[in-house]
Motif scaffolding. Structure first.
Motif, PDB file in Angstrom:
ATOM      1  N   GLU A  81       0.856  -1.188   0.000  1.00  0.00           N
ATOM      2  CA  GLU A  81       0.000   0.000   0.000  1.00  0.00           C
ATOM      3  C   GLU A  81       0.889   1.235   0.000  1.00  0.00           C
ATOM      4  O   GLU A  81       1.844   1.305   0.784  1.00  0.00           O
ATOM      5  N   ASP A 140     -11.826  14.811   1.255  1.00  0.00           N
ATOM      6  CA  ASP A 140     -12.983  14.186   0.629  1.00  0.00           C
ATOM      7  C   ASP A 140     -13.521  15.013  -0.532  1.00  0.00           C
ATOM      8  O   ASP A 140     -14.378  14.550  -1.295  1.00  0.00           O
ATOM      9  N   MET A 183      -4.003   9.948  -2.408  1.00  0.00           N
ATOM     10  CA  MET A 183      -4.712   8.673  -2.511  1.00  0.00           C
ATOM     11  C   MET A 183      -3.782   7.532  -2.116  1.00  0.00           C
ATOM     12  O   MET A 183      -2.609   7.520  -2.529  1.00  0.00           O
ATOM     13  N   THR A 184      -4.318   6.617  -1.333  1.00  0.00           N
ATOM     14  CA  THR A 184      -3.572   5.402  -0.968  1.00  0.00           C
ATOM     15  C   THR A 184      -4.016   4.270  -1.888  1.00  0.00           C
ATOM     16  O   THR A 184      -5.206   3.948  -1.951  1.00  0.00           O
ATOM     17  N   LEU A 222      -7.639   2.795  -1.730  1.00  0.00           N
ATOM     18  CA  LEU A 222      -8.129   2.515  -0.378  1.00  0.00           C
ATOM     19  C   LEU A 222      -8.675   3.750   0.327  1.00  0.00           C
ATOM     20  O   LEU A 222      -9.627   3.660   1.100  1.00  0.00           O
ATOM     21  N   SER A 223      -8.058   4.908   0.085  1.00  0.00           N
ATOM     22  CA  SER A 223      -8.522   6.129   0.747  1.00  0.00           C
ATOM     23  C   SER A 223      -8.153   7.344  -0.088  1.00  0.00           C
ATOM     24  O   SER A 223      -7.218   7.307  -0.888  1.00  0.00           O
ATOM     25  N   THR A 224      -8.913   8.432   0.128  1.00  0.00           N
ATOM     26  CA  THR A 224      -8.681   9.697  -0.577  1.00  0.00           C
ATOM     27  C   THR A 224      -8.794  10.837   0.414  1.00  0.00           C
ATOM     28  O   THR A 224      -9.759  10.916   1.181  1.00  0.00           O
ATOM     29  N   LYS A 225      -7.802  11.726   0.416  1.00  0.00           N
ATOM     30  CA  LYS A 225      -7.800  12.892   1.297  1.00  0.00           C
ATOM     31  C   LYS A 225      -7.454  14.139   0.485  1.00  0.00           C
ATOM     32  O   LYS A 225      -6.484  14.088  -0.295  1.00  0.00           O
ATOM     33  N   GLN A 270     -11.575   9.836  -8.028  1.00  0.00           N
ATOM     34  CA  GLN A 270     -11.224   8.414  -8.065  1.00  0.00           C
ATOM     35  C   GLN A 270     -11.550   7.793  -9.421  1.00  0.00           C
ATOM     36  O   GLN A 270     -10.784   6.968  -9.939  1.00  0.00           O
ATOM     37  N   GLU A 309       0.887   5.701  -0.489  1.00  0.00           N
ATOM     38  CA  GLU A 309       0.149   6.956  -0.665  1.00  0.00           C
ATOM     39  C   GLU A 309       0.827   7.800  -1.739  1.00  0.00           C
ATOM     40  O   GLU A 309       2.043   7.974  -1.746  1.00  0.00           O
ATOM     41  N   GLN A 311     -15.073  11.087  -5.102  1.00  0.00           N
ATOM     42  CA  GLN A 311     -15.519   9.971  -5.936  1.00  0.00           C
ATOM     43  C   GLN A 311     -15.223  10.248  -7.405  1.00  0.00           C
ATOM     44  O   GLN A 311     -14.827   9.342  -8.154  1.00  0.00           O
TER      45      GLN A 311
END
Length: 326
Positions: free
Chosen positions: A46, A136, A74-75, A131-134, A117, A48, A114
């Motif tokens: 994983e 939002d 984004m991870t 896996l994640s987005t910062k 992504q 980032e 979204q």
């Protein structure tokens, strides 16, 4: 030594018994390293990534008042070989968002995580997973040309050596143009530099620095040069400053004894050289005399030149006489 001799020397060196064993060792070391690297890159990790996002196709009559390029983190999970490709390749660079698709009528625009992504997924290998987005969502700000000019001021801690002080500050430019919404413009009367931190200097200090950012405000230019001029502190005295009467009724004249007084103060050597008694204003207020009838009246130091500190009158009361004009 000729070329044939050099070639013979190299063959003897490489194929001697000791060097042959060393070359075999290097071969198997490289082979094992390649095998280890292959296994490692085949594992799942994983990582980032900081992905730049730019707002494009901005209309000519609109001005972005936030940074033209923002960053979303984004991870991503996938095999090491693919993550290395993302890191060194162009897969996750130059993400572009169209202005008209995301701007609102209130001077702001938003891009949801979204949607970002979806754009990034279209550039990833099928095995990759976000896996994640910062954060939002990303926001940008704009205005349709509303602007105004405001002065620049420095901020921070700038302290010269002992016995020196800052006698004058110059800015280049001394004002900048800011773009923002009308409501935001009304709330800003000046802009400040980033925090400056300088100490123990005696000569003129020149600093080229950024202006401190204000959310949803664009500054043009966003850098300025600030020059701090120093001078040597000295305690001085000027005599012969005339005492003036203020708020005097028509037909009456004030005379004081003495008619002129002295002022003590602290200033710089260069400032003192150009001072004259006329640069100071000492007054007696007739309204104060009416409230306090006595043989003496109070005098006040009303105005002092710039660059003067701790100014004080040698005496605060004088004898006086009010004459009626015939």
């Amino acid at each position: 030594m000729n070329i044939r001799g050099i070639g013979r020397f190299i063959r003897l060196f490489l194929f001697s018994r000791g060097n042959k064993e060393f070359l075999i060792f290097l071969f198997f070391l490289a082979l094992s390293g390649a095998f280890w690297l292959s296994l490692t890159l085949n594992d799942t990790y994983e990582q980032e990534f900081a992905i730049p996002v730019a707002v494009v196709d901005v209309p000519k009559n609109a001005v972005l008042t936030s940074d033209e390029v923002d960053t979303v983190k984004m991870t991503i999970r996938d095999k090491g070989i693919f993550l290395i490709s993302y890191y060194y390749g162009d897969y996750l660079k130059n993400i572009r968002i169209h202005f008209r698709s995301h701007s609102h009528n209130n001077g702001t625009g938003t891009i949801a995580a979204q949607e970002l992504q979806k754009i990034v997924y279209s550039r990833l290998f099928s095995s990759s997973k976000i896996l994640s987005t910062k954060p939002d969502k990303l926001e940008f700000y704009y205005s349709y040309g509303t602007k105004k000019k405001v002065p620049v001021r420095w901020s921070g801690r700038v302290i010269p050596e002992e016995l020196y002080f800052i006698s004058r500050v110059e800015y280049s430019p001394d004002s900048v143009t800011i773009y923002a919404s009308e409501e935001k413009l009304d709330s800003i009367n000046m802009v400040y530099t980033e925090q400056l931190n300088y100490a123990n200097f005696r000569d003129t200090l020149s600093v080229y620095c950024r202006l401190s950012k204000i959310k949803s405000v664009k500054m043009v230019p966003d850098h300025v040069q600030v020059n701090f001029f120093t001078d040597v502190l000295t305690e001085e005295r000027i005599e012969g400053i005339p005492v003036q009467g203020i708020n005097m009724p028509e037909g009456k004249t004030l005379r004081t004894f003495p008619a002129k007084v002295a002022v003590n103060f602290v200033t710089g050597v260069n400032v003192y050289r150009n001072l004259r008694p006329q640069d100071f204003t000492v007054v007696v207020d007739y309204n104060d005399i009416k409230k306090n009838l006595s043989e003496k009246c109070d005098i006040h130091l009303k105005n002092v030149p710039s660059g003067i500190s701790r100014a004080r009158l040698e005496t605060t009361q004088v004898d006086y006489l009010i004459e009626s004009q015939e």
